[in-house]
Design an enzyme around this catalytic site. Structure first.
Site, mmCIF file in Angstrom:
data_model
loop_
_atom_site.group_PDB
_atom_site.id
_atom_site.type_symbol
_atom_site.label_atom_id
_atom_site.label_comp_id
_atom_site.label_asym_id
_atom_site.label_seq_id
_atom_site.Cartn_x
_atom_site.Cartn_y
_atom_site.Cartn_z
ATOM 1 N N HIS A 204 0.811 -1.217 0.000
ATOM 2 C CA HIS A 204 0.000 0.000 0.000
ATOM 3 C C HIS A 204 0.843 1.266 0.000
ATOM 4 O O HIS A 204 0.448 2.270 -0.559
ATOM 5 C CB HIS A 204 -0.897 0.029 1.232
ATOM 6 C CG HIS A 204 -1.933 -1.048 1.244
ATOM 7 N ND1 HIS A 204 -2.977 -1.065 0.358
ATOM 8 C CD2 HIS A 204 -2.088 -2.139 2.019
ATOM 9 C CE1 HIS A 204 -3.736 -2.116 0.613
ATOM 10 N NE2 HIS A 204 -3.209 -2.787 1.608
ATOM 11 N N ARG A 311 -15.260 -4.990 -10.454
ATOM 12 C CA ARG A 311 -14.936 -6.256 -9.779
ATOM 13 C C ARG A 311 -15.734 -6.278 -8.474
ATOM 14 O O ARG A 311 -15.353 -5.616 -7.514
ATOM 15 C CB ARG A 311 -13.443 -6.328 -9.494
ATOM 16 C CG ARG A 311 -12.571 -6.498 -10.732
ATOM 17 C CD ARG A 311 -11.100 -6.596 -10.335
ATOM 18 N NE ARG A 311 -10.265 -7.130 -11.386
ATOM 19 C CZ ARG A 311 -9.421 -6.386 -12.114
ATOM 20 N NH1 ARG A 311 -9.310 -5.099 -11.901
ATOM 21 N NH2 ARG A 311 -8.663 -6.955 -13.051
ATOM 22 N N ARG A 347 -19.391 -7.174 -12.987
ATOM 23 C CA ARG A 347 -19.019 -8.590 -13.102
ATOM 24 C C ARG A 347 -19.459 -9.291 -11.827
ATOM 25 O O ARG A 347 -19.148 -8.820 -10.730
ATOM 26 C CB ARG A 347 -17.498 -8.733 -13.270
ATOM 27 C CG ARG A 347 -17.098 -10.187 -13.460
ATOM 28 C CD ARG A 347 -15.624 -10.330 -13.730
ATOM 29 N NE ARG A 347 -14.842 -10.094 -12.533
ATOM 30 C CZ ARG A 347 -13.508 -10.091 -12.516
ATOM 31 N NH1 ARG A 347 -12.831 -10.247 -13.642
ATOM 32 N NH2 ARG A 347 -12.849 -9.878 -11.406
ATOM 33 N N GLU A 452 -11.505 -15.213 -20.916
ATOM 34 C CA GLU A 452 -10.237 -15.293 -20.184
ATOM 35 C C GLU A 452 -9.735 -16.729 -20.065
ATOM 36 O O GLU A 452 -8.788 -16.993 -19.336
ATOM 37 C CB GLU A 452 -10.348 -14.610 -18.815
ATOM 38 C CG GLU A 452 -11.518 -15.051 -17.969
ATOM 39 C CD GLU A 452 -11.664 -14.247 -16.672
ATOM 40 O OE1 GLU A 452 -10.747 -13.511 -16.298
ATOM 41 O OE2 GLU A 452 -12.714 -14.399 -16.021
ATOM 42 N N ASN A 475 -5.330 -11.008 -18.177
ATOM 43 C CA ASN A 475 -4.564 -11.484 -17.019
ATOM 44 C C ASN A 475 -4.685 -13.007 -16.909
ATOM 45 O O ASN A 475 -3.691 -13.728 -16.805
ATOM 46 C CB ASN A 475 -5.074 -10.861 -15.721
ATOM 47 C CG ASN A 475 -5.084 -9.352 -15.772
ATOM 48 O OD1 ASN A 475 -4.415 -8.765 -16.609
ATOM 49 N ND2 ASN A 475 -5.841 -8.723 -14.900
ATOM 50 N N ASP A 476 -5.938 -13.475 -16.943
ATOM 51 C CA ASP A 476 -6.135 -14.921 -16.843
ATOM 52 C C ASP A 476 -5.879 -15.610 -18.177
ATOM 53 O O ASP A 476 -5.354 -16.723 -18.209
ATOM 54 C CB ASP A 476 -7.543 -15.231 -16.338
ATOM 55 C CG ASP A 476 -7.622 -15.105 -14.836
ATOM 56 O OD1 ASP A 476 -6.732 -15.639 -14.161
ATOM 57 O OD2 ASP A 476 -8.536 -14.432 -14.333
ATOM 58 N N ARG A 486 1.547 -16.585 -12.797
ATOM 59 C CA ARG A 486 2.383 -15.401 -12.639
ATOM 60 C C ARG A 486 2.930 -15.258 -11.226
ATOM 61 O O ARG A 486 3.917 -14.558 -10.996
ATOM 62 C CB ARG A 486 1.624 -14.142 -13.026
ATOM 63 C CG ARG A 486 0.519 -13.760 -12.077
ATOM 64 C CD ARG A 486 -0.217 -12.551 -12.538
ATOM 65 N NE ARG A 486 0.691 -11.453 -12.840
ATOM 66 C CZ ARG A 486 0.299 -10.282 -13.311
ATOM 67 N NH1 ARG A 486 -0.965 -10.091 -13.565
ATOM 68 N NH2 ARG A 486 1.137 -9.326 -13.533
ATOM 69 N N CYS A 523 -10.073 -5.826 -20.871
ATOM 70 C CA CYS A 523 -10.015 -5.195 -19.554
ATOM 71 C C CYS A 523 -8.922 -5.764 -18.649
ATOM 72 O O CYS A 523 -8.905 -5.493 -17.464
ATOM 73 C CB CYS A 523 -11.374 -5.287 -18.860
ATOM 74 S SG CYS A 523 -11.914 -6.972 -18.595
HETATM 75 C C1 PEP Z 1 -8.411 -10.706 -16.264
HETATM 76 O O1 PEP Z 1 -8.292 -11.886 -15.939
HETATM 77 O O2 PEP Z 1 -7.747 -10.172 -17.193
HETATM 78 C C2 PEP Z 1 -9.337 -9.828 -15.533
HETATM 79 C C3 PEP Z 1 -9.578 -8.591 -15.936
HETATM 80 O O3 PEP Z 1 -9.912 -10.311 -14.404
HETATM 81 P P1 PEP Z 1 -9.181 -10.395 -12.987
HETATM 82 O O4 PEP Z 1 -7.861 -9.658 -13.101
HETATM 83 O O5 PEP Z 1 -10.103 -9.774 -12.008
HETATM 84 O O6 PEP Z 1 -9.011 -11.854 -12.796
HETATM 85 MG MG MG Z 2 -9.717 -12.774 -14.612
#
Ligand code: PEP
Ligand code: MG
Length: 589
Positions: A204, A311, A347, A452, A475-476, A486, A523
């Site tokens: 933080h 989220r 979501r 994802e 990301n996923d 990761r 996203c």
């Molecule tokens: C993703 O997986 O790219 C995503 C936006 O969802 P999160 O990061 O919340 O898993």
């Molecule tokens: Mg995700």
């Protein structure tokens, strides 16, 4: 500014907050905390519990005051620290921490200080030992417990806190370590930057310093010992370099960079009023990701057109039970109202695997899954717990009467997950109509999916028959495509969203969505990297959702390019053999 005597010395630390800071070193040391533990006799127990309650009340009062003070800070730093204050305030209530401390006093006959120290340490260690890959997250939570315990201990022993009120104007604040609550006490206009001997990029404090816009280098060993009070120092929050007692040449170079950065900042702030479009007029939609409601003011200033990813996990965090329908409705409605007619994409709860939600742990499988990331997560888990999903969908439907809303499902891999959810949504809609007296939107909100998993991208033409929109979660998608976690150092080298395999899936998803005539956005974190914006446009994405802070730079990158050059870049990237080659292409642009 006078040059102090002494030889120029260079140090390096973690560059946590960008920008150049130049000023005399001012060290803010924390008075040592001394604790004397003693055992209690039976009659001492009740007064000791009162003493603890008194220290908790003082801590609560201080945090509340700190929270009030936040109103004077820039909005993005409020967004970072205010939720943290709430976490601390929650922990001061009848939390697991305080229950544990009280039990140590009552049954273990520990004095309050010893009980707090032992219990907080035990809980911090237990958090760190939790399974799951999110090491940084666990470290942060453990640090939060330890930090709160230190505050209560100072209040129990009546030992003073560090003061930040008398920092000389223009000084560089130097400290062994800095906590987020300390960072909240700094007036950013008063100092030139921050250096510490301990601390890293995560956490933080770093986020807070970035939000305050204060150049900072943390974890720079040796600099505190080497610096005399008032010695001149330059810190570079982009490279992590610290120059103590700089030469005339080093000082001139740093001043020139400082002037350049100020100019760039002015240019960026002018951007929020300009449209996001390429030089040849292709319009791009930029939206914001929202993780905590406190980020709303930042989003309002960022020039975002609505929320592309809300989220909703935050509503379930730091509470003993899942929020009920009315509470959820209120939270969504406040966000929708704040967006003032711009769309909000909610979501539904994405939990399971490394996304832990304490209040929902009873819903998880009794025997831990050997591969939680491949197990029950996101929509898979929700469909197994209809009451949870139904409460959330009902609350969203009720809130949707207040403004444009889209509903999004996480971790979809097959079409049945969409059709099943749509049936539930329709059933709830009918039920609400029967209930009467509830304001509802004119039509059912669009129901879309996160793309994802590789399965979702590969099956995009089928999913597009059932979904109203797609949002690519890189990301996923990166993790599942490359089978690389990761969080784990060895596979983290493989985890790279620029791998051509991932780019191909993004391209396929965008192409299929366009053919099916449904909107597609991106996203994941990749959306916030301005160096990659042209490539993503070339792959066919025209809508991005990212942290509000990132929007101006991405907009700048979009306004600097043309669509044919983006398409040519994407073609070359899709033909590349590695992420390294793609990066080289981007650098050549
Ligand atoms: C993703 O997986 O790219 C995503 C936006 O969802 P999160 O990061 O919340 O898993
Ligand atoms: Mg995700």
């Amino acid at each position: 500014m006078k040059l102090t005597k002494g030889k120029e010395q260079r140090f390096t630390g973690h560059p946590v907050s960008p920008g150049i800071g130049i000023g005399p070193v001012h060290e803010a040391t924390e008075p040592a905390l001394t604790i004397t533990a003693h055992a209690l006799d039976e009659p001492d127990i009740a007064p000791e519990l009162d003493r603890l309650d008194d220290a908790l009340a003082r801590s609560r009062h201080q945090l509340q005051k700190l929270k009030n003070r936040l109103a004077q800070l820039p909005e993005d730093s409020q967004a970072e620290i205010a939720p943290l204050m709430d976490v601390y305030l929650h922990m001061l209530g009848p939390s697991r921490l305080i229950r544990g401390v009280k039990s140590r006093i009552e049954t273990g006959r520990h004095c309050a200080e010893a009980a707090m120290q032992a219990e907080s340490e035990a809980q911090a260690e237990a958090i760190l030992a939790l399974p799951g890959p999110d090491r940084a997250g666990k470290q942060r939570r453990a640090d939060e417990v330890r930090e709160l315990a230190r505050r209560v201990l100072r209040n129990l022993t009546r030992q003073p806190f560090r003061s930040f009120t008398s920092l000389p104007q223009g000084a560089v604040l130097a400290a062994e370590s800095l906590r987020p609550a300390d960072a909240a006490l700094i007036q950013p206009a008063q100092i030139a930057g921050v250096i510490t001997a301990e601390g890293g990029i995560e956490g933080h404090t770093s986020v807070m310093l970035r939000a305050l816009g204060l150049p900072a280098v943390l974890g720079a060993e040796g600099v505190l010992e080497a610096a005399d009070p008032g010695a001149l120092v330059i810190l570079d929050g982009d490279s992590g370099e610290i120059i103590l007692n700089p030469s005339r040449a080093s000082l001139d170079a740093a001043r020139a960079r400082l002037a350049e950065q100020a100019k760039a900042k002015r240019a960026l702030s002018r951007l929020s009023r300009l449209p996001a479009e390429t030089r040849d007029g292709t319009h791009v939609e930029l939206q914001a990701n929202l993780e905590l409601p406190f980020e709303l003011p930042l989003i309002a200033r960022s020039g975002a057109h609505g929320i592309g990813l809300l989220r909703s996990e935050f509503m379930f965090m730091n509470r003993a039970e899942a929020p009920d329908e009315d509470t959820q409705t209120r939270i969504y409605r406040d966000i929708i109202d704040a967006m003032d007619g711009d769309p909000v994409t909610i979501r539904v709860l994405d939990w399971g695997s490394d996304k832990e939600v304490e209040a929902l742990s009873p819903y998880l499988p009794e025997t831990p899954e050997p591969n939680p990331a491949l197990g029950l997560r996101g929509i898979r888990l929700l469909l197994r717990h209809p009451p949870l999903l139904e409460t959330q969908l009902t609350a969203i439907l009720r809130a949707a009467a207040h403004g444009p809303v889209r509903i999004m499902l996480p971790m979809v891999s097959v079409a049945a997950e969409i059709t099943e959810t749509r049936e539930i949504l329709k059933k709830l809609w009918r039920r609400l109509k029967r209930r009467g007296g509830v304001a509802l939107p004119e039509a059912l909100p669009p129901l879309g999916v996160m793309v994802e998993t590789p399965a979702a991208a590969l099956a995009a033409p089928v999913l597009a028959r059932h979904a109203d929109f797609f949002a690519i979660g890189t990301n996923d998608l990166t993790m599942y495509t490359l089978a690389a976690d990761r969080g784990m150092p060895l596979s983290a080298q493989l985890y790279d969203p620029l791998e051509p395999a991932v780019l191909r899936l993004i391209h396929m998803t965008a192409t299929f969505a366009r053919a099916a005539g449904i909107p597609v956005s991106l996203c994941g974190e990749l959306a916030s990297r301005p160096q990659v914006s042209a490539l993503l446009l070339g792959l066919g994405v025209r809508q991005f959702s990212m942290h509000g802070n990132a929007i101006p730079r991405v907009k700048q990158a979009i306004r600097a390019t043309t669509l044919p050059s983006c398409v040519a870049l994407a073609e070359r990237a899709l033909g590349a053999e590695s992420a390294a080659q793609v990066r080289a292409l981007l650098e050549g642009e």
